[in-house]
Design an enzyme around this catalytic site. Structure first.
Site, PDB file in Angstrom:
ATOM      1  N   ASP A 139       0.919  -1.216  -0.019  1.00 55.71           N
ATOM      2  CA  ASP A 139      -0.060  -0.003  -0.022  1.00 55.71           C
ATOM      3  C   ASP A 139       0.862   1.333  -0.106  1.00 55.71           C
ATOM      4  O   ASP A 139       1.922   1.128   0.127  1.00 55.71           O
ATOM      5  CB  ASP A 139      -1.023  -0.087   1.143  1.00 55.71           C
ATOM      6  CG  ASP A 139      -2.156   0.884   0.908  1.00 55.71           C
ATOM      7  OD1 ASP A 139      -2.487   1.719  -0.059  1.00 55.71           O
ATOM      8  OD2 ASP A 139      -3.332   0.734   1.734  1.00 55.71           O
TER       9      ASP A 139
HETATM   10  C1  BGC Z   1      -5.103   3.144   0.073  1.00 56.58           C
HETATM   11  C2  BGC Z   1      -5.287   2.041  -0.849  1.00 56.58           C
HETATM   12  C3  BGC Z   1      -5.016   2.645  -2.150  1.00 56.58           C
HETATM   13  C4  BGC Z   1      -3.638   3.396  -2.239  1.00 56.58           C
HETATM   14  C5  BGC Z   1      -3.450   3.845  -3.653  1.00 56.58           C
HETATM   15  C6  BGC Z   1      -3.800   4.044  -0.067  1.00 56.58           C
HETATM   16  O1  BGC Z   1      -3.939   5.088   0.844  1.00 56.58           O
HETATM   17  O2  BGC Z   1      -4.861   2.654   1.383  1.00 56.58           O
HETATM   18  O3  BGC Z   1      -6.573   1.367  -0.736  1.00 56.58           O
HETATM   19  O4  BGC Z   1      -5.339   1.694  -3.216  1.00 56.58           O
HETATM   20  O5  BGC Z   1      -3.715   4.401  -1.271  1.00 56.58           O
HETATM   21  O6  BGC Z   1      -4.161   5.170  -3.933  1.00 56.58           O
END
Ligand code: BGC
Length: 720
Positions: A268
């Site tokens: 993530d």
């Molecule tokens: C979130 C994810 C997301 C990623 C990319 C993160 O802050 O937890 O769910 O896919 O950002 O935008």
């Protein structure tokens, strides 16, 4: 049946390419950078992205879309880098790209996998034609935490419902061929147990037993992996003390070895770097070593694997085998997406707005996702032909941002249809008035009207990532609006627009009818009006419990019993209950009314006895349930099948959903529905770290009905 993964299908192509890559180029494939996002941790990495693309030191980019934009950057990677390996562009296409569908929690309320399919198909087509090949969806974090803002993105508190929708969405995004020009690679996230965050505080600690991990949080991921999901994203939380991004047990032990997942595990956003703040890694190099070794394949935004990988390899702190495996997974994904055949997007074919068909799908799915919580005295539906006065009131009456959290780029360009406009269109003979947020104005409008539609709820920013609320009542002033309208004594209905369950105990009794509309997306107003005026009969069900009070959280249907359960008829003191609150939630999981009424008959088992051996060999028990529309309108009912194992070596939830089907029935019509129960429904995972699933001899209670309150009706005996 073993479904060959891209690493197997493209084994030779990948091997050939790997043999020609330098360590730096390999590490580059494991790096994903963000194009925008200058405000978040990591910042915008625009220049760094271009430099890395040209140098062949970049695997993927997120947050850049548009056929021309992505082509420009792709050209740098393909034409200027030494090996010309294409980039893969990823984006959070969660419930729509241009056309915003209802939020995932709403989609779960439909209890209809076809709703998820419609969203995914439209989303994939729109996003793919704008250069995107990979969506970071579906999210499948089972959660018992309504304070957690990301409940809006999840399918609620049940593993089976989450699994069914995750599979539907994964298949619809990906289709049969990832390279097709209307498909995307999907991403099962967040692995794992992110929904268990303590107190609902985002990114927080999750201390979870192995059995709960496997029985509650893992099933949707397992189902998505079996359905061929191309990628998996690690979760921000710890899992019993070990951060998910550095967790060999979950990422390698379970996901890759036990389940044979051959795709890419992506971090993530800055999740690798966060191993330091978690108190797990000493520094960036340590974080890179821990993450890669634990099974992570691609790093989003932070740059430790690419930055320290060569040194770690030289020092023997990571193995070449693991590095090559990670790179092979990324390359195989790119082959499967057809990027080596055609890395570019046809700029003349870009979809640049919601088509009428896409809008119709958004309207249909939004109406299908609404839940009629309450409808005393048939307050709803309203009469679309009436010529009286309808007041549309409250802070969301004329709101055009009802897209909800994690809406795609479309939410900035294409406003939601407001409820006010939609009511005007739906009831052309009526005089439609509007009153916004002030209690006096709203009450005056209600007094002057024949009926008031009061739209209250949460702004989209109150749910979603890092949007946690300690108090999940209606935001300030809104309960007062309800009280002011109720005090007029005139007919009214409440429409809720929110991203999570709310505590509504303070006002629920004084309101004749409540429609839970969630955040319905681009066609919001029309979809709500469809239901209010009865063009659509509501048939959704709650995928989460509505608590009576915050102090009661977590409160969920799939709970275990205690040694001292409370009998509501008794005032015995030493039992499990609150002194100052009634038992159980305000509205239970699976609850939802209709404009007609239904009854379900007893579940009838195809056979009353089955042996563990037969179940192990694949025997499934037929369960038939007859449902009848006993009212006067055509409508939908969701028949729900639950099981309970009353005596087990690990105390079992008092109910577990194992099947559901949404049907449309005409007045007086009956239908016999067929479910089956097999080994995967009747056993459970133990606390064994190596994964042990057992089916124990004894009785299993089988319940069928129209909510999680379904009554016991049949018993299946499992023999040794
Ligand atoms: C979130 C994810 C997301 C990623 C990319 C993160 O802050 O937890 O769910 O896919 O950002 O935008």
């Amino acid at each position: 049946m073993h479904r060959p993964h891209p690493t197997e299908v493209y084994e030779n192509e990948v091997k050939d390419l790997l043999s020609r890559m330098t360590v730096g180029e390999k590490l580059g494939q494991l790096q994903q950078l963000t194009w925008t996002g200058g405000t978040g941790p990591g910042g915008g990495q625009t220049e760094e992205v271009e430099r890395a693309a040209r140098a062949g030191l970049l695997g993927s980019v997120l947050n850049l879309h548009g056929a021309a934009h992505t082509n420009t950057l792709q050209r740098m990677a393909v034409e200027e880098s030494r090996l010309g390996i294409p980039l893969v562009f990823g984006l959070d296409v969660i419930h729509g790209f241009w056309t915003t569908f209802p939020i995932p929690l709403a989609q779960a309320s439909s209890f209809d996998p076809e709703v998820a399919v419609r969203d995914a198909e439209v989303s994939a087509k729109e996003a793919r034609s704008n250069g995107i090949r990979w969506t970071f969806a579906p999210m499948m974090d089972v959660t018992h935490e309504p304070r957690w803002g990301r409940i809006a993105e999840s399918c609620g508190e049940d593993p089976h419902l989450n699994a069914v929708l995750a599979v539907a969405k994964t298949r619809a995004y990906q289709g049969d061929d990832l390279a097709a020009d209307d498909r995307l690679a999907a991403c099962a996230k967040h692995f794992v147990a992110y929904g268990g965050a303590e107190g609902g505080r985002d990114y927080n600690t999750v201390d979870v037993s192995e059995q709960r991990l496997r029985n509650l949080y893992l099933p949707p991921f397992k189902a998505a992996v079996d359905a061929g999901v191309a990628t998996v994203m690690a979760a921000f939380n710890t899992v019993s003390g070990v951060p998910a991004h550095g967790n060999p047990h979950t990422m390698t032990g379970i996901l890759k070895e036990e389940w044979g997942f051959g795709g890419v595990v992506v971090s993530d956003y800055t999740g690798v770097e966060e191993l330091i703040a978690h108190g797990y890694a000493a520094d960036g190099a340590d974080a890179a070593r821990l993450a890669l070794t634990a099974g992570l394949d691609m790093e989003m935004v932070s740059t430790h694997i690419a930055g320290h990988g060569a040194r770690l390899l030289a020092d023997g702190l990571i193995t070449e085998e693991r590095l090559d495996d990670a790179v092979a997974r990324v390359l195989a994904l790119k082959f499967a997406l057809g990027l080596f055949d055609d890395p570019y997007t046809d700029e003349s074919a870009a979809v640049d707005e919601p088509t009428p068909t896409a809008r119709a799908a958004a309207r249909y799915t939004a109406a299908r996702s609404m839940v009629l919580l309450k409808n005393d005295g048939g307050a709803l539906p309203l009469d679309a032909a009436a010529s009286g006065t309808i007041a549309v009131a409250g802070p969301f009456a004329d709101h055009t941002d009802l897209h909800g959290t994690w809406a795609g780029p479309g939410c900035r360009r294409f406003p939601s249809v407001s409820l006010l406009d939609a009511v005007r269109a739906a009831a052309p003979a009526a005089t439609v008035t509007h009153a916004g947020g002030g209690a006096e104005a709203v009450a005056a409008a209600a007094r002057a009207a024949d009926v008031t539609i009061l739209a209250v709820g949460e702004e989209p920013g109150l749910s979603g990532e890092a949007a946690v609320r300690a108090d999940i009542a209606l935001p300030e002033g809104q309960a007062e609006l309800i009280a002011a309208v109720a005090a007029t004594g005139k007919p009214f209905v409440v429409v809720l627009l929110n991203g999570r369950p709310l505590t509504i105990g303070d006002w629920v009794d004084g309101v004749p009818a409540i429609l839970e509309a969630w955040h319905p997306g681009i066609e919001a107003g029309h979809a709500i009006a469809d239901v209010l005026f009865g063009a659509v009969t509501p048939g959704g069900k709650l995928p989460v419990s509505f608590p009576r009070a915050v102090g009661q959280i977590p409160v969920y249907y799939n709970r275990e019993n205690t040694g001292r359960p409370h009998d509501p008829g008794s005032d015995e003191k030493y039992v499990s209950r609150y002194l100052d609150l009634a038992d159980g939630p305000q509205f239970v999981f699976g609850h939802g009314l209709s404009y007609t009424t239904f009854t379900t008959g007893e579940p009838r088992l195809g056979r009353p006895v089955v042996s563990v051996g037969e179940l192990d060999d694949g025997t499934r028990i037929d369960v038939r349930v007859t449902v009848t529309n006993t009212g006067e309108r055509t409508g939908d009912e969701v028949v729900q099948l639950y099981v309970h194992d009353p005596v087990a070596s690990i105390a079992q939830p008092v109910r577990r959903l194992r099947g559901f089907e949404r049907v449309t029935l005409a007045p007086g019509e009956s239908r016999e529905l067929a479910f089956t129960l097999g080994a995967d429904d009747l056993g459970f995972w133990t606390n064994d770290q190596n994964g042990r699933y057992v089916i124990e001899p004894g009785a299993i209670d089988v319940y069928a009905g129209t909510s999680s309150r379904a009554e016991p009706r049949a018993t299946l005996t499992v023999t040794r």
